[in-house]
Write an enzyme that holds these catalytic residues in place. Structure first.
Site, PDB file in Angstrom:
ATOM      1  N   HIS A 150       0.837  -1.212   0.000  1.00 17.94           N
ATOM      2  CA  HIS A 150       0.000   0.000   0.000  1.00 17.94           C
ATOM      3  C   HIS A 150       0.877   1.269   0.000  1.00 17.94           C
ATOM      4  O   HIS A 150       0.868   2.038   0.957  1.00 17.94           O
ATOM      5  CB  HIS A 150      -0.864  -0.070   1.268  1.00 17.94           C
ATOM      6  CG  HIS A 150      -1.951   0.944   1.367  1.00 17.94           C
ATOM      7  ND1 HIS A 150      -1.766   2.282   1.200  1.00 17.94           N
ATOM      8  CD2 HIS A 150      -3.276   0.800   1.645  1.00 17.94           C
ATOM      9  CE1 HIS A 150      -2.900   2.919   1.384  1.00 17.94           C
ATOM     10  NE2 HIS A 150      -3.827   2.052   1.634  1.00 17.94           N
ATOM     11  N   GLU A 267      -1.225   1.124  -5.164  1.00 17.67           N
ATOM     12  CA  GLU A 267      -1.013  -0.050  -4.300  1.00 17.67           C
ATOM     13  C   GLU A 267      -1.072  -1.334  -5.151  1.00 17.67           C
ATOM     14  O   GLU A 267      -2.162  -1.782  -5.513  1.00 17.67           O
ATOM     15  CB  GLU A 267      -2.098  -0.079  -3.231  1.00 17.67           C
ATOM     16  CG  GLU A 267      -2.273   1.246  -2.493  1.00 17.67           C
ATOM     17  CD  GLU A 267      -3.660   1.430  -1.895  1.00 17.67           C
ATOM     18  OE1 GLU A 267      -4.306   0.401  -1.576  1.00 17.67           O
ATOM     19  OE2 GLU A 267      -4.105   2.589  -1.760  1.00 17.67           O
TER      20      GLU A 267
HETATM   21  O1  LIG Z   1      -7.089   3.841   6.611  1.00 17.24           O
HETATM   22  P1  LIG Z   1      -6.574   2.521   6.095  1.00 17.24           P
HETATM   23  O2  LIG Z   1      -7.154   1.319   6.791  1.00 17.24           O
HETATM   24  O3  LIG Z   1      -5.076   2.484   6.087  1.00 17.24           O
HETATM   25  O4  LIG Z   1      -7.076   2.413   4.563  1.00 17.24           O
HETATM   26  C1  LIG Z   1      -6.708   3.477   3.697  1.00 17.24           C
HETATM   27  C2  LIG Z   1      -7.239   3.170   2.283  1.00 17.24           C
HETATM   28  O5  LIG Z   1      -6.608   1.984   1.821  1.00 17.24           O
HETATM   29  C3  LIG Z   1      -6.941   1.644   0.458  1.00 17.24           C
HETATM   30  O6  LIG Z   1      -6.472   2.633  -0.388  1.00 17.24           O
HETATM   31  C4  LIG Z   1      -8.433   1.480   0.256  1.00 17.24           C
HETATM   32  O7  LIG Z   1      -8.717   1.320  -1.128  1.00 17.24           O
HETATM   33  C5  LIG Z   1      -9.176   2.700   0.789  1.00 17.24           C
HETATM   34  O8  LIG Z   1     -10.577   2.436   0.744  1.00 17.24           O
HETATM   35  C6  LIG Z   1      -8.748   2.973   2.249  1.00 17.24           C
HETATM   36  O9  LIG Z   1      -9.405   4.133   2.745  1.00 17.24           O
END
Ligand SMILES: O=P(O)(O)OC[C@H]1O[C@H](O)[C@H](O)[C@@H](O)[C@@H]1O
Length: 293
Positions: A150, A267
């Protein structure tokens, strides 16, 4: 291992041309990567990021495993990125390999399988960042997982940033309940929240494991007059493009309200089709990142 200011215990790597990177043992989490001498890190870490033993660090390269997002019964993005049980399996001056095995806490989770994840982080001689993830089913029953690296890429200004290389690719738009659409644009631009799971993405040449060759995806960071080139193996068939924009940022305690202007997440992962491993079967996937002017 050193203790970064306010961060978990970290491993620092350097190469002969002055490139450097830093990885926290917590979550085997790459925090910073500077390809050139005295350059700022290409990766974004939130100034409000938390580094506690139970925290997911906001920025760098969180490892989402064995579940991406809410796609299963585990907590968001699975237990790996918050796990403190990563061990250092190998280390030399330009690479470090982390290893995570199932534990009492993972076996008590909603994904109770026996597994081993190995995660190799390498600084190439050219100063590129190369990572390889291996998952082995060390148990006696088949299991499936989804995963992603990510990565938070720092940009000068999200409004003059674009993501290229995904034209024609199918994607699930999380802002439309996962509706499946096809990318029509050469360049994805940002004028509000974007949260899309693309895949399978057009494949570059597999030679990109060291960050050289034809990138699959490029981030055009106009403000810094640079292109961030992302290479991924076909075993990472998908790529998420995400920017929270202001409303979502205001709801995130570990992200300043205006920080969305200074990063974009691309990601790479195996998300749309879960990976299935039979007992003793192994899976591996790699991502390499380089910066070009
Ligand atoms: O806040 P987190 O759990 O780290 O997730 C952060 C982001 O991760 C990814 O990009 C998902 O596609 C998003 O939907 C999410 O908001």
């Amino acid at each position: 291992m050193s203790q970064g200011a306010g961060q978990a215990a970290t491993v620092s790597l350097r190469n002969s041309v002055g490139s450097k990177l830093e990885v926290a043992k917590h979550g085997a989490h790459v925090l910073t990567w500077s390809p050139g001498v005295n350059e700022e890190s290409v990766l974004f870490v939130s100034p409000a990021a938390k580094f506690g033993p139970q925290d997911a660090i906001r920025g760098g390269i969180p490892i989402c495993f064995p579940q991406f997002g809410p796609r299963g019964a585990l907590e968001q993005h699975g237990f790996c990125r918050k796990n403190n049980d990563w061990a250092i399996a190998k280390q030399d001056e330009k690479s470090v390999e982390f290893e995570l095995k199932d534990s009492e806490s993972t076996r008590a989770s909603a994904w109770p399988h026996t597994f081993q994840v190995n995660y190799l982080v390498e600084l190439t001689d050219e100063g590129n960042l190369a990572t390889k993830m291996k998952v082995k089913n060390t148990g006696s029953e088949q299991f499936t997982f989804t995963c992603a690296l990510h990565t938070y890429f720092g940009v000068g200004d999200i409004s003059s940033t674009s993501v290229e290389g995904l034209r024609g690719c199918e994607y699930e738009d999380s802002l439309q309940g996962g509706k499946v659409l096809q990318e029509q644009e050469d360049a994805i631009r940002f004028e509000g929240e974007v949260d899309r799971v693309y895949g399978p993405t057009p494949q570059g040449d597999e030679s990109g494991e060291d960050g050289e060759g034809t990138a699959e995806i490029e981030i055009k960071d106009q403000s810094h007059k640079r292109r961030i080139c992302i290479f991924k193996s076909s075993s990472f068939p998908d790529a998420v493009v995400w920017n929270p924009w202001i409303e979502k940022s205001q709801k995130m305690a570990d992200l300043p309200d205006d920080a969305y202007k200074r990063f974009v997440c691309v990601e790479v992962g195996a998300i749309r089709q879960p990976v299935s491993l039979q007992p003793q079967q192994e899976w591996e996937a790699s991502q390499a990142i380089s910066v070009k002017s």
